[in-house]
Motif scaffolding. Structure first.
Motif, PDB file in Angstrom:
ATOM      1  N   THR A 184       0.785  -1.283  -0.005  1.00 48.52           N
ATOM      2  CA  THR A 184       0.044  -0.004  -0.120  1.00 48.52           C
ATOM      3  C   THR A 184       0.919   1.150  -0.145  1.00 48.52           C
ATOM      4  O   THR A 184       1.862   1.521   0.631  1.00 48.52           O
ATOM      5  CB  THR A 184      -0.817   0.183   1.169  1.00 48.52           C
ATOM      6  OG1 THR A 184      -1.703  -1.360   1.170  1.00 48.52           O
ATOM      7  CG2 THR A 184      -1.867   1.318   1.164  1.00 48.52           C
ATOM      8  N   ASN A 207       1.694   5.099   0.141  1.00 47.99           N
ATOM      9  CA  ASN A 207       0.838   6.464   0.482  1.00 47.99           C
ATOM     10  C   ASN A 207       1.547   7.565  -0.299  1.00 47.99           C
ATOM     11  O   ASN A 207       2.841   7.611  -0.453  1.00 47.99           O
ATOM     12  CB  ASN A 207       1.185   6.802   1.986  1.00 47.99           C
ATOM     13  CG  ASN A 207       0.148   5.816   3.009  1.00 47.99           C
ATOM     14  OD1 ASN A 207      -0.910   5.697   2.659  1.00 47.99           O
ATOM     15  ND2 ASN A 207       0.903   5.325   3.913  1.00 47.99           N
ATOM     16  N   TYR A 262       2.024  11.893  -0.745  1.00 49.85           N
ATOM     17  CA  TYR A 262       1.861  12.951   0.019  1.00 49.85           C
ATOM     18  C   TYR A 262       2.044  14.148  -0.763  1.00 49.85           C
ATOM     19  O   TYR A 262       2.659  14.162  -1.695  1.00 49.85           O
ATOM     20  CB  TYR A 262       3.092  12.938   1.304  1.00 49.85           C
ATOM     21  CG  TYR A 262       2.967  11.735   2.177  1.00 49.85           C
ATOM     22  CD1 TYR A 262       2.032  11.901   3.386  1.00 49.85           C
ATOM     23  CD2 TYR A 262       3.536  10.655   1.973  1.00 49.85           C
ATOM     24  CE1 TYR A 262       2.002  10.473   4.167  1.00 49.85           C
ATOM     25  CE2 TYR A 262       3.469   9.440   2.701  1.00 49.85           C
ATOM     26  CZ  TYR A 262       2.853   9.381   3.958  1.00 49.85           C
ATOM     27  OH  TYR A 262       2.628   8.309   4.661  1.00 49.85           O
ATOM     28  N   THR A 320       2.445  14.477   6.559  1.00 53.88           N
ATOM     29  CA  THR A 320       2.140  13.062   7.302  1.00 53.88           C
ATOM     30  C   THR A 320       0.788  12.739   6.973  1.00 53.88           C
ATOM     31  O   THR A 320       0.499  11.621   7.233  1.00 53.88           O
ATOM     32  CB  THR A 320       2.244  13.547   8.673  1.00 53.88           C
ATOM     33  OG1 THR A 320       1.394  14.659   8.967  1.00 53.88           O
ATOM     34  CG2 THR A 320       3.767  13.900   9.287  1.00 53.88           C
ATOM     35  N   THR A 321      -0.265  13.244   6.319  1.00 54.47           N
ATOM     36  CA  THR A 321      -1.411  13.031   6.123  1.00 54.47           C
ATOM     37  C   THR A 321      -1.332  12.458   4.531  1.00 54.47           C
ATOM     38  O   THR A 321      -1.081  13.652   3.716  1.00 54.47           O
ATOM     39  CB  THR A 321      -2.267  14.067   6.141  1.00 54.47           C
ATOM     40  OG1 THR A 321      -2.195  14.388   7.588  1.00 54.47           O
ATOM     41  CG2 THR A 321      -3.605  13.364   6.110  1.00 54.47           C
ATOM     42  N   PRO A 322      -1.581  11.410   4.109  1.00 56.60           N
ATOM     43  CA  PRO A 322      -1.631  10.911   2.402  1.00 56.60           C
ATOM     44  C   PRO A 322      -2.824  11.742   1.723  1.00 56.60           C
ATOM     45  O   PRO A 322      -3.764  11.975   2.329  1.00 56.60           O
ATOM     46  CB  PRO A 322      -1.785   9.655   2.574  1.00 56.60           C
ATOM     47  CG  PRO A 322      -1.540   9.153   4.011  1.00 56.60           C
ATOM     48  CD  PRO A 322      -1.722  10.245   4.699  1.00 56.60           C
ATOM     49  N   ASP A 348      -3.475  10.716  -1.152  1.00 55.32           N
ATOM     50  CA  ASP A 348      -3.769   9.551  -2.169  1.00 55.32           C
ATOM     51  C   ASP A 348      -3.263   8.090  -1.438  1.00 55.32           C
ATOM     52  O   ASP A 348      -1.949   8.127  -0.914  1.00 55.32           O
ATOM     53  CB  ASP A 348      -3.418   9.634  -3.404  1.00 55.32           C
ATOM     54  CG  ASP A 348      -4.233   8.707  -4.480  1.00 55.32           C
ATOM     55  OD1 ASP A 348      -5.017   8.011  -4.136  1.00 55.32           O
ATOM     56  OD2 ASP A 348      -3.788   8.900  -5.635  1.00 55.32           O
ATOM     57  N   THR A 349      -3.772   7.125  -1.649  1.00 56.77           N
ATOM     58  CA  THR A 349      -3.332   5.805  -1.431  1.00 56.77           C
ATOM     59  C   THR A 349      -3.450   4.781  -2.416  1.00 56.77           C
ATOM     60  O   THR A 349      -4.652   4.846  -3.123  1.00 56.77           O
ATOM     61  CB  THR A 349      -4.160   5.215  -0.095  1.00 56.77           C
ATOM     62  OG1 THR A 349      -3.914   6.120   0.965  1.00 56.77           O
ATOM     63  CG2 THR A 349      -3.515   3.716   0.443  1.00 56.77           C
ATOM     64  N   GLN A 387      -3.277   0.864  -3.656  1.00 56.67           N
ATOM     65  CA  GLN A 387      -3.259  -0.336  -2.924  1.00 56.67           C
ATOM     66  C   GLN A 387      -2.067  -1.174  -3.921  1.00 56.67           C
ATOM     67  O   GLN A 387      -1.847  -0.857  -5.135  1.00 56.67           O
ATOM     68  CB  GLN A 387      -4.685  -1.038  -3.234  1.00 56.67           C
ATOM     69  CG  GLN A 387      -5.673  -0.420  -2.551  1.00 56.67           C
ATOM     70  CD  GLN A 387      -5.377  -0.199  -0.939  1.00 56.67           C
ATOM     71  OE1 GLN A 387      -4.740  -1.448  -0.386  1.00 56.67           O
ATOM     72  NE2 GLN A 387      -5.376   0.854  -0.544  1.00 56.67           N
ATOM     73  N   ARG A 396      12.126  10.656   0.457  1.00 52.23           N
ATOM     74  CA  ARG A 396      10.810  10.512  -0.412  1.00 52.23           C
ATOM     75  C   ARG A 396      11.237  11.230  -1.881  1.00 52.23           C
ATOM     76  O   ARG A 396      12.047  12.179  -1.971  1.00 52.23           O
ATOM     77  CB  ARG A 396       9.603  11.193   0.061  1.00 52.23           C
ATOM     78  CG  ARG A 396       8.921  10.653   1.257  1.00 52.23           C
ATOM     79  CD  ARG A 396       7.843  11.490   1.576  1.00 52.23           C
ATOM     80  NE  ARG A 396       7.177  10.927   2.774  1.00 52.23           N
ATOM     81  CZ  ARG A 396       6.340  11.620   3.620  1.00 52.23           C
ATOM     82  NH1 ARG A 396       6.131  12.789   3.275  1.00 52.23           N
ATOM     83  NH2 ARG A 396       5.789  10.959   4.921  1.00 52.23           N
ATOM     84  N   VAL A 444       6.342   9.970  -2.754  1.00 51.86           N
ATOM     85  CA  VAL A 444       6.216   8.653  -2.087  1.00 51.86           C
ATOM     86  C   VAL A 444       7.428   8.549  -1.456  1.00 51.86           C
ATOM     87  O   VAL A 444       8.818   8.704  -2.107  1.00 51.86           O
ATOM     88  CB  VAL A 444       5.786   7.753  -3.186  1.00 51.86           C
ATOM     89  CG1 VAL A 444       4.339   7.932  -3.766  1.00 51.86           C
ATOM     90  CG2 VAL A 444       6.738   7.673  -4.357  1.00 51.86           C
ATOM     91  N   SER A 445       7.545   7.266  -0.590  1.00 48.56           N
ATOM     92  CA  SER A 445       8.846   6.936   0.083  1.00 48.56           C
ATOM     93  C   SER A 445       9.508   6.194  -0.711  1.00 48.56           C
ATOM     94  O   SER A 445       9.022   5.464  -1.728  1.00 48.56           O
ATOM     95  CB  SER A 445       8.477   6.131   1.209  1.00 48.56           C
ATOM     96  OG  SER A 445       9.679   5.323   1.588  1.00 48.56           O
TER      97      SER A 445
END
Length: 120
Positions: free
Chosen positions: A57, A59, A61, A67-69, A71-72, A74, A93, A111-112
């Motif tokens: 999954t 996340n 940013y 700290t709050t995504p 979009d996510t 899957q 990131r 993204v990470s």
């Protein structure tokens, strides 16, 4: 006393090799089959290459430190393509543009690096 050059263990090994019971696979084949996706390192990478996501999954940013995504995504690494907008990571990131291969969802965000996989 008789000398014999016949060794039953050597004969059994030769028969096993002839029957296909020899080494299971070449070392390079074993590495290739057991290959896992490698996350991007925390260094600069090419912005002209196409990347994908690991099966996780993901996340997304709005900033490198968010700290709050926003979009996510899957698990679906094979279905998503990613282009780096900035070659070097910030705060671990990368800023990316991502899109589903078949014209589905798309977006831009951070993204990470640990969920991005280099092209093969």
């Amino acid at each position: 006393m008789t000398c014999s050059s016949w060794n039953p263990w050597a004969a059994a090994g030769a028969v096993a090799l002839l029957l296909g019971c020899g080494p299971l696979e070449a070392p390079e084949d074993a590495e290739r089959e057991g290959l896992t996706e490698q996350a991007l390192t925390n260094t600069c990478h090419s912005t002209s290459a196409s990347y994908t996501f690991t099966c996780a999954t993901v996340n997304v940013y709005s900033t490198a430190t968010g700290t709050t995504p926003i979009d996510t995504i899957q698990c679906g690494g094979a279905y998503w393509s990613v282009t780096l907008l900035k070659a070097c990571p910030t705060n671990g990131r990368f800023q990316v543009e991502y899109a589903k291969d078949f014209g589905g969802e798309s977006g831009t965000g951070w993204v990470s690096r640990s969920v991005l996989v280099a092209p093969r």
